[in-house]
Design a protein around this motif. Structure first.
Motif, PDB file in Angstrom:
ATOM      1  N   ARG A 132      65.605  73.474  65.935  1.00  0.00           N
ATOM      2  CA  ARG A 132      64.283  73.245  65.331  1.00  0.00           C
ATOM      3  C   ARG A 132      64.233  73.794  63.901  1.00  0.00           C
ATOM      4  N   GLU A 133      64.821  74.962  63.702  1.00  0.00           N
ATOM      5  CA  GLU A 133      64.844  75.549  62.354  1.00  0.00           C
ATOM      6  C   GLU A 133      65.650  74.675  61.407  1.00  0.00           C
ATOM      7  N   ALA A 134      66.800  74.195  61.860  1.00  0.00           N
ATOM      8  CA  ALA A 134      67.626  73.322  61.022  1.00  0.00           C
ATOM      9  C   ALA A 134      66.881  72.026  60.720  1.00  0.00           C
ATOM     10  N   PHE A 135      66.220  71.467  61.727  1.00  0.00           N
ATOM     11  CA  PHE A 135      65.464  70.226  61.554  1.00  0.00           C
ATOM     12  C   PHE A 135      64.398  70.401  60.479  1.00  0.00           C
ATOM     13  N   LYS A 136      63.706  71.530  60.499  1.00  0.00           N
ATOM     14  CA  LYS A 136      62.639  71.783  59.522  1.00  0.00           C
ATOM     15  C   LYS A 136      63.176  71.783  58.089  1.00  0.00           C
ATOM     16  N   MET A 137      64.437  72.184  57.923  1.00  0.00           N
ATOM     17  CA  MET A 137      65.036  72.206  56.586  1.00  0.00           C
ATOM     18  C   MET A 137      65.195  70.784  56.040  1.00  0.00           C
ATOM     19  N   TYR A 138      65.463  69.833  56.913  1.00  0.00           N
ATOM     20  CA  TYR A 138      65.692  68.446  56.504  1.00  0.00           C
ATOM     21  C   TYR A 138      64.425  67.595  56.525  1.00  0.00           C
ATOM     22  N   GLU A 139      63.431  68.061  57.251  1.00  0.00           N
ATOM     23  CA  GLU A 139      62.188  67.315  57.446  1.00  0.00           C
ATOM     24  C   GLU A 139      61.387  67.253  56.145  1.00  0.00           C
ATOM     25  N   MET A 140      60.666  66.170  55.939  1.00  0.00           N
ATOM     26  CA  MET A 140      59.863  65.999  54.726  1.00  0.00           C
ATOM     27  C   MET A 140      58.405  66.345  55.008  1.00  0.00           C
ATOM     28  N   ASP A 141      57.881  67.341  54.340  1.00  0.00           N
ATOM     29  CA  ASP A 141      56.452  67.669  54.393  1.00  0.00           C
ATOM     30  C   ASP A 141      55.898  67.773  55.814  1.00  0.00           C
ATOM     31  N   GLU A 142      56.624  68.383  56.706  1.00  0.00           N
ATOM     32  CA  GLU A 142      56.197  68.549  58.103  1.00  0.00           C
ATOM     33  C   GLU A 142      55.736  67.236  58.725  1.00  0.00           C
ATOM     34  N   SER A 143      56.452  66.165  58.409  1.00  0.00           N
ATOM     35  CA  SER A 143      56.101  64.835  58.907  1.00  0.00           C
ATOM     36  C   SER A 143      56.589  64.598  60.331  1.00  0.00           C
ATOM     37  N   SER A 156      64.235  62.636  52.424  1.00  0.00           N
ATOM     38  CA  SER A 156      64.319  64.078  52.720  1.00  0.00           C
ATOM     39  C   SER A 156      65.772  64.496  52.975  1.00  0.00           C
ATOM     40  N   LEU A 157      66.567  63.602  53.572  1.00  0.00           N
ATOM     41  CA  LEU A 157      67.984  63.901  53.787  1.00  0.00           C
ATOM     42  C   LEU A 157      68.700  64.016  52.449  1.00  0.00           C
ATOM     43  N   LYS A 158      68.428  63.090  51.542  1.00  0.00           N
ATOM     44  CA  LYS A 158      69.031  63.126  50.208  1.00  0.00           C
ATOM     45  C   LYS A 158      68.668  64.428  49.498  1.00  0.00           C
ATOM     46  N   ARG A 159      67.390  64.812  49.598  1.00  0.00           N
ATOM     47  CA  ARG A 159      66.933  66.045  48.941  1.00  0.00           C
ATOM     48  C   ARG A 159      67.689  67.269  49.477  1.00  0.00           C
ATOM     49  N   MET A 160      67.821  67.355  50.802  1.00  0.00           N
ATOM     50  CA  MET A 160      68.494  68.519  51.386  1.00  0.00           C
ATOM     51  C   MET A 160      69.980  68.517  51.067  1.00  0.00           C
ATOM     52  N   LEU A 161      70.615  67.360  51.146  1.00  0.00           N
ATOM     53  CA  LEU A 161      72.039  67.289  50.814  1.00  0.00           C
ATOM     54  C   LEU A 161      72.273  67.654  49.357  1.00  0.00           C
ATOM     55  N   SER A 162      71.336  67.268  48.487  1.00  0.00           N
ATOM     56  CA  SER A 162      71.420  67.626  47.077  1.00  0.00           C
ATOM     57  C   SER A 162      71.360  69.148  46.915  1.00  0.00           C
ATOM     58  N   ARG A 163      70.475  69.789  47.664  1.00  0.00           N
ATOM     59  CA  ARG A 163      70.387  71.257  47.628  1.00  0.00           C
ATOM     60  C   ARG A 163      71.681  71.916  48.088  1.00  0.00           C
ATOM     61  N   LEU A 164      72.396  71.222  48.973  1.00  0.00           N
ATOM     62  CA  LEU A 164      73.668  71.743  49.488  1.00  0.00           C
ATOM     63  C   LEU A 164      74.847  71.355  48.601  1.00  0.00           C
ATOM     64  N   GLY A 165      74.543  70.699  47.466  1.00  0.00           N
ATOM     65  CA  GLY A 165      75.588  70.334  46.519  1.00  0.00           C
ATOM     66  C   GLY A 165      76.233  68.986  46.773  1.00  0.00           C
ATOM     67  N   GLU A 166      75.696  68.197  47.692  1.00  0.00           N
ATOM     68  CA  GLU A 166      76.229  66.870  47.996  1.00  0.00           C
ATOM     69  C   GLU A 166      75.442  65.834  47.209  1.00  0.00           C
ATOM     70  N   SER A 167      76.147  64.961  46.524  1.00  0.00           N
ATOM     71  CA  SER A 167      75.496  63.887  45.784  1.00  0.00           C
ATOM     72  C   SER A 167      75.561  62.610  46.620  1.00  0.00           C
ATOM     73  N   THR A 168      74.413  62.151  47.103  1.00  0.00           N
ATOM     74  CA  THR A 168      74.362  60.943  47.916  1.00  0.00           C
ATOM     75  C   THR A 168      73.267  60.026  47.395  1.00  0.00           C
ATOM     76  N   THR A 169      73.413  58.753  47.706  1.00  0.00           N
ATOM     77  CA  THR A 169      72.388  57.787  47.339  1.00  0.00           C
ATOM     78  C   THR A 169      71.438  57.614  48.525  1.00  0.00           C
ATOM     79  N   ILE A 170      70.288  57.026  48.277  1.00  0.00           N
ATOM     80  CA  ILE A 170      69.342  56.721  49.355  1.00  0.00           C
ATOM     81  C   ILE A 170      70.015  55.783  50.363  1.00  0.00           C
ATOM     82  N   ASP A 171      70.774  54.795  49.873  1.00  0.00           N
ATOM     83  CA  ASP A 171      71.472  53.864  50.776  1.00  0.00           C
ATOM     84  C   ASP A 171      72.433  54.610  51.699  1.00  0.00           C
ATOM     85  N   GLU A 172      73.181  55.572  51.155  1.00  0.00           N
ATOM     86  CA  GLU A 172      74.108  56.361  51.982  1.00  0.00           C
ATOM     87  C   GLU A 172      73.331  57.163  53.030  1.00  0.00           C
ATOM     88  N   CYS A 173      72.203  57.708  52.632  1.00  0.00           N
ATOM     89  CA  CYS A 173      71.372  58.475  53.569  1.00  0.00           C
ATOM     90  C   CYS A 173      70.812  57.565  54.663  1.00  0.00           C
TER      91      CYS A 173
END
Length: 141
Positions: free
Chosen positions: A81-92, A99-116
């Protein structure tokens, strides 16, 4: 329970790339890597050995279901649940491609929306384009 089994079948088929009804260590490794994680051949083999009830060196559907159903310890659930909250967008209540792209970016991964979108689609059990906590949990198990 029948609906849950259908979801497990769909997920199982994602891992069972050659469609033989069994998950090999190689298939497990490929699926984990497709999610952007690393899994050594040795760890994949050890995981398959751990899950393999009939000793054939492969994870059958029954082994898979037993693993998914048996992984409901409270501590693991809370960690997920804690890990999920990190990836979740605005408690949606779900992980979106954005939201996946945003979190991966924070982790240093460069991804496109299509890849996500592709990453999410692999574990999107109901096909709605986002991951709920239940789908995230199945993915993480």
């Amino acid at each position: 329970m029948m609906n849950k089994l259908k979801q497990y079948e769909r997920l199982f088929k994602q891992f069972d790339e050659n469609g033989d009804g069994k998950i090999s260590a190689c298939e497990l490794k490929q699926c984990v890597e497709a999610m952007g994680e690393e899994l050594s051949a040795e760890d994949a083999a050890a995981s398959v050995t751990l899950l393999d009830a009939d000793g054939d060196g492969l994870v059958g559907f029954d082994d898979f279901v037993r693993f998914v159903e048996g992984g409901k310890e409270e501590e693991k659930e809370n960690d997920l649940r804690e890990a999920f909250k990190m990836y979740e967008m605005d408690e949606s209540g779900c992980i979106t491609p954005r939201s996946l792209k945003r979190m991966l970016s924070r982790l240093g991964e460069s991804t496109t929306i299509d890849e996500c979108q592709l990453m999410i689609a692999r574990f999107d059990l109901d096909g709605d384009g986002v991951l709920t906590f239940h789908e995230f949990k199945v993915m993480m198990l």
